[in-house]
Design a protein around this motif. Structure first.
Motif, PDB file in Angstrom:
ATOM      1  N   GLU A   1      11.150 -63.974 -46.913  1.00 37.66           N
ATOM      2  CA  GLU A   1      11.197 -62.520 -46.970  1.00 37.66           C
ATOM      3  C   GLU A   1       9.794 -61.949 -47.128  1.00 37.66           C
ATOM      4  OE1 GLU A   1      13.860 -61.113 -49.957  1.00 37.66           O
ATOM      5  OE2 GLU A   1      13.383 -58.995 -49.634  1.00 37.66           O
ATOM      6  N   GLY A   2       9.498 -60.897 -46.366  1.00 41.49           N
ATOM      7  CA  GLY A   2       8.186 -60.265 -46.423  1.00 41.49           C
ATOM      8  C   GLY A   2       7.206 -60.772 -45.383  1.00 41.49           C
ATOM      9  N   ALA A   3       7.546 -61.847 -44.687  1.00 39.17           N
ATOM     10  CA  ALA A   3       6.641 -62.407 -43.682  1.00 39.17           C
ATOM     11  C   ALA A   3       6.600 -61.526 -42.436  1.00 39.17           C
ATOM     12  CB  ALA A   3       7.085 -63.814 -43.311  1.00 39.17           C
ATOM     13  N   ILE A   4       5.537 -61.706 -41.653  1.00 41.90           N
ATOM     14  CA  ILE A   4       5.451 -61.078 -40.336  1.00 41.90           C
ATOM     15  C   ILE A   4       6.016 -62.069 -39.315  1.00 41.90           C
ATOM     16  CG2 ILE A   4       3.909 -60.194 -38.547  1.00 41.90           C
ATOM     17  CD1 ILE A   4       1.993 -59.361 -40.781  1.00 41.90           C
ATOM     18  N   VAL A   5       6.915 -61.559 -38.482  1.00 39.36           N
ATOM     19  CA  VAL A   5       7.560 -62.401 -37.482  1.00 39.36           C
ATOM     20  C   VAL A   5       7.062 -61.992 -36.094  1.00 39.36           C
ATOM     21  CG1 VAL A   5       9.767 -63.037 -36.432  1.00 39.36           C
ATOM     22  CG2 VAL A   5       9.620 -62.665 -38.909  1.00 39.36           C
TER      23      VAL A   5
ATOM     24  N   GLY B   1       1.009 -52.132 -23.550  1.00 42.20           N
ATOM     25  CA  GLY B   1       0.571 -51.570 -24.816  1.00 42.20           C
ATOM     26  C   GLY B   1       1.602 -51.786 -25.894  1.00 42.20           C
ATOM     27  N   ASN B   2       1.419 -51.058 -26.983  1.00 40.27           N
ATOM     28  CA  ASN B   2       2.275 -51.208 -28.152  1.00 40.27           C
ATOM     29  C   ASN B   2       3.167 -49.994 -28.348  1.00 40.27           C
ATOM     30  OD1 ASN B   2       0.890 -53.558 -28.616  1.00 40.27           O
ATOM     31  ND2 ASN B   2      -0.304 -52.768 -30.331  1.00 40.27           N
ATOM     32  N   LYS B   3       4.362 -50.255 -28.879  1.00 39.22           N
ATOM     33  CA  LYS B   3       5.251 -49.177 -29.278  1.00 39.22           C
ATOM     34  C   LYS B   3       5.809 -49.525 -30.646  1.00 39.22           C
ATOM     35  CE  LYS B   3       9.344 -46.573 -27.863  1.00 39.22           C
ATOM     36  NZ  LYS B   3      10.380 -46.409 -26.814  1.00 39.22           N
ATOM     37  N   GLU B   4       5.657 -48.627 -31.591  1.00 40.02           N
ATOM     38  CA  GLU B   4       6.095 -48.891 -32.964  1.00 40.02           C
ATOM     39  C   GLU B   4       7.341 -48.100 -33.308  1.00 40.02           C
ATOM     40  OE1 GLU B   4       1.807 -49.656 -35.202  1.00 40.02           O
ATOM     41  OE2 GLU B   4       3.455 -48.642 -36.216  1.00 40.02           O
ATOM     42  N   ASP B   5       8.198 -48.732 -34.132  1.00 38.77           N
ATOM     43  CA  ASP B   5       9.362 -48.041 -34.664  1.00 38.77           C
ATOM     44  C   ASP B   5       9.639 -48.634 -36.037  1.00 38.77           C
ATOM     45  OD1 ASP B   5      12.835 -47.466 -33.570  1.00 38.77           O
ATOM     46  OD2 ASP B   5      11.666 -46.711 -35.264  1.00 38.77           O
ATOM     47  N   GLY B   6       9.124 -47.980 -37.056  1.00 43.70           N
ATOM     48  CA  GLY B   6       9.289 -48.495 -38.415  1.00 43.70           C
ATOM     49  C   GLY B   6       8.593 -49.833 -38.578  1.00 43.70           C
TER      50      GLY B   6
ATOM     51  N   LEU C   1       7.698 -59.048 -29.753  1.00 43.28           N
ATOM     52  CA  LEU C   1       8.274 -58.178 -30.778  1.00 43.28           C
ATOM     53  C   LEU C   1       7.764 -58.669 -32.116  1.00 43.28           C
ATOM     54  CD1 LEU C   1      10.327 -55.882 -31.526  1.00 43.28           C
ATOM     55  CD2 LEU C   1      11.975 -57.731 -31.958  1.00 43.28           C
ATOM     56  N   PHE C   2       7.135 -57.766 -32.867  1.00 43.34           N
ATOM     57  CA  PHE C   2       6.645 -58.096 -34.195  1.00 43.34           C
ATOM     58  C   PHE C   2       7.517 -57.383 -35.237  1.00 43.34           C
ATOM     59  CE2 PHE C   2       2.914 -60.249 -32.797  1.00 43.34           C
ATOM     60  CZ  PHE C   2       2.529 -59.611 -31.632  1.00 43.34           C
ATOM     61  N   ILE C   3       7.860 -58.111 -36.282  1.00 47.68           N
ATOM     62  CA  ILE C   3       8.613 -57.537 -37.387  1.00 47.68           C
ATOM     63  C   ILE C   3       7.766 -57.681 -38.631  1.00 47.68           C
ATOM     64  CG2 ILE C   3      10.780 -57.549 -38.690  1.00 47.68           C
ATOM     65  CD1 ILE C   3      12.054 -59.116 -36.388  1.00 47.68           C
ATOM     66  N   ARG C   4       7.408 -56.556 -39.229  1.00 48.67           N
ATOM     67  CA  ARG C   4       6.616 -56.582 -40.468  1.00 48.67           C
ATOM     68  C   ARG C   4       7.555 -56.552 -41.665  1.00 48.67           C
ATOM     69  NH1 ARG C   4       4.301 -53.006 -37.218  1.00 48.67           N
ATOM     70  NH2 ARG C   4       5.329 -51.241 -38.212  1.00 48.67           N
ATOM     71  N   ASP C   5       7.085 -57.121 -42.778  1.00 46.20           N
ATOM     72  CA  ASP C   5       7.864 -57.085 -44.030  1.00 46.20           C
ATOM     73  C   ASP C   5       9.323 -57.467 -43.753  1.00 46.20           C
ATOM     74  OD1 ASP C   5       8.853 -54.524 -46.422  1.00 46.20           O
ATOM     75  OD2 ASP C   5       8.474 -56.668 -46.700  1.00 46.20           O
ATOM     76  N   SER C   6       9.509 -58.628 -43.169  1.00 47.16           N
ATOM     77  CA  SER C   6      10.850 -59.035 -42.748  1.00 47.16           C
ATOM     78  C   SER C   6      11.813 -59.081 -43.941  1.00 47.16           C
ATOM     79  CB  SER C   6      10.792 -60.386 -42.049  1.00 47.16           C
ATOM     80  OG  SER C   6      10.164 -61.349 -42.873  1.00 47.16           O
ATOM     81  N   GLN C   7      13.056 -58.719 -43.653  1.00 47.94           N
ATOM     82  CA  GLN C   7      14.113 -58.629 -44.651  1.00 47.94           C
ATOM     83  C   GLN C   7      15.259 -59.586 -44.289  1.00 47.94           C
ATOM     84  OE1 GLN C   7      13.805 -56.433 -47.398  1.00 47.94           O
ATOM     85  NE2 GLN C   7      11.711 -56.381 -46.540  1.00 47.94           N
ATOM     86  N   PRO C   8      16.024 -60.025 -45.283  1.00 48.58           N
ATOM     87  CA  PRO C   8      17.187 -60.876 -44.957  1.00 48.58           C
ATOM     88  C   PRO C   8      18.126 -60.226 -43.942  1.00 48.58           C
ATOM     89  CG  PRO C   8      16.740 -60.978 -47.301  1.00 48.58           C
ATOM     90  CD  PRO C   8      15.807 -59.928 -46.735  1.00 48.58           C
TER      91      PRO C   8
ATOM     92  N   THR D   1      16.024 -66.477 -39.080  1.00 45.89           N
ATOM     93  CA  THR D   1      16.584 -66.429 -40.426  1.00 45.89           C
ATOM     94  C   THR D   1      15.485 -66.029 -41.386  1.00 45.89           C
ATOM     95  OG1 THR D   1      18.197 -68.153 -39.923  1.00 45.89           O
ATOM     96  CG2 THR D   1      17.767 -67.702 -42.253  1.00 45.89           C
ATOM     97  N   VAL D   2      15.725 -64.984 -42.174  1.00 39.99           N
ATOM     98  CA  VAL D   2      14.784 -64.542 -43.194  1.00 39.99           C
ATOM     99  C   VAL D   2      15.356 -64.935 -44.542  1.00 39.99           C
ATOM    100  CG1 VAL D   2      13.550 -62.595 -44.200  1.00 39.99           C
ATOM    101  CG2 VAL D   2      14.066 -62.620 -41.741  1.00 39.99           C
ATOM    102  N   ILE D   3      14.607 -65.778 -45.244  1.00 40.85           N
ATOM    103  CA  ILE D   3      15.102 -66.359 -46.501  1.00 40.85           C
ATOM    104  C   ILE D   3      14.668 -65.496 -47.683  1.00 40.85           C
ATOM    105  CG2 ILE D   3      15.066 -68.417 -47.965  1.00 40.85           C
ATOM    106  CD1 ILE D   3      14.259 -69.950 -45.378  1.00 40.85           C
ATOM    107  N   PRO D   4      15.618 -65.074 -48.528  1.00 37.65           N
ATOM    108  CA  PRO D   4      15.256 -64.221 -49.680  1.00 37.65           C
ATOM    109  C   PRO D   4      14.337 -64.958 -50.657  1.00 37.65           C
ATOM    110  CG  PRO D   4      17.633 -64.234 -49.325  1.00 37.65           C
ATOM    111  CD  PRO D   4      17.052 -65.292 -48.428  1.00 37.65           C
TER     112      PRO D   4
END
Lengths: 109, 113
Positions: free
Chosen positions: A15-19, A54-59, A74-81, A106-109
Motif C-alpha cells: 500500500e502506498g507504492a507507485i504502480v 503525453g500525459n493525462k492525470e485524473d486524481g 498507466l501510473f497509480i500513485r499512493d496505491s490502495q487495497p 494486488t495492493v497489500i495493506p
C-alpha cells in the motif's frame, strides 16, 4: 504479432507504492488509448482515455502515451487495497477495439 | 454496471446443446457487441451491431449467431456448444459519443462439458 501486447503480471505491491502498468501496440493508425479496470467477476469499467501523446492525470491515476514508441502506460500513485484488480489497456481505431490481455494487480495493506 | 444487463450469470452446458445469452441495455445505444474473455487472450470481439437489423462479425465469430431486432436487445446464440466455447462472455454497448461512453455487462460464465 498481436495488435496490443500487455505484461500479464501478476503485480503485488505494498500500500502506498507507485504502480506502473504498460502496453505496446503495433499499428500507428490507432486513435484512442484507454485503460479499463476489472474487478474479480465483474465487467470492465473505463478508467481513463486519451487520444494524443503525453500525459493525462485524473486524481491518483496518470495515463501516458508515446506514439513514437507505440507505448502506453498507466501510473497509480499512493496505491490502495481498493486498486486491486485487473487493468486492461484498449486501443481503438474506427470500430476496431483491441484489448490487451490484462495485468493483475494486488495492493497489500 | 449501469445500463447493460446480461443473463444468465452462470451456465453449464453439455457438448452439442444450444442456448442463448441475453443482453439488454436501456440507454438507447445504437452500438452493441459481444466479447469473450479467456485467460491469456484478453477480450476478443465475437459479433457487433451498429443498429437494429444490422450485425457484423468480429474477430472470433465461428460457432455464434446474433440478431438485432430491437435497439435494446442483442442476444448471442450458441447453436451447438463445444468445450472450446467455455469462457466468460461480456456484452457492451456504447453511445454516439464513442468508446468513452461504453458500458460492459457483468458477464456470463459459460462452461461446456
Amino acid at each position: 504479432q498481436k495488435e496490443v501486447e500487455q505484461d500479464p503480471g501478476p503485480l503485488s505491491v505494498p500500500e502506498g507504492a507507485i504502480v506502473s502498468l504498460n502496453c505496446t501496440y503495433s499499428n500507428s493508425a490507432f486513435q484512442y488509448f484507454m485503460w479499463y479496470r476489472q474487478y474479480s467477476r465483474k465487467g470492465p469499467e473505463l478508467l481513463m482515455y486519451t487520444y494524443s501523446s503525453g500525459n493525462k492525470e485524473d486524481g491518483r491515476f496518470t495515463a501516458q502515451v508515446d506514439k513514437s514508441s507505440k507505448y502506453i502506460s498507466l501510473f497509480i500513485r499512493d496505491s490502495q487495497p481498493s486498486d486491486s484488480a485487473t487493468y486492461l489497456c484498449a486501443i481503438i481505431t474506427g470500430n476496431q477495439f483491441y484489448f490487451g490481455t490484462g495485468t493483475s494487480l494486488t495492493v497489500i495493506p | 454496471n449501469a445500463g447493460v444487463t446480461q443473463t444468465p450469470k452462470f451456465q453449464v452446458l453439455k457438448t452439442g446443446q444450444s442456448m442463448t445469452l441475453q443482453c439488454a441495455q436501456d440507454m438507447n445505444h445504437e452500438y452493441m457487441s459481444w466479447y469473450r474473455q479467456d485467460p491469456g487472450m484478453g477480450l476478443r470481439l465475437i459479433h457487433y451491431s451498429v443498429g437494429a437489423g444490422i450485425t457484423d462479425q468480429g474477430e472470433v465469430p465461428n460457432g455464434y449467431n446474433v440478431s438485432r431486432s430491437t435497439t435494446e436487445d442483442f442476444p448471442l446464440r450458441l447453436l451447438s456448444a463445444a468445450p472450446s466455447q467455455t469462457s466468460v462472455y461480456f456484452c457492451a454497448s456504447r453511445g454516439g459519443g464513442g468508446w468513452t461512453e461504453a458500458f460492459f455487462g457483468q458477464g456470463t460464465r459459460l462452461t461446456v462439458v
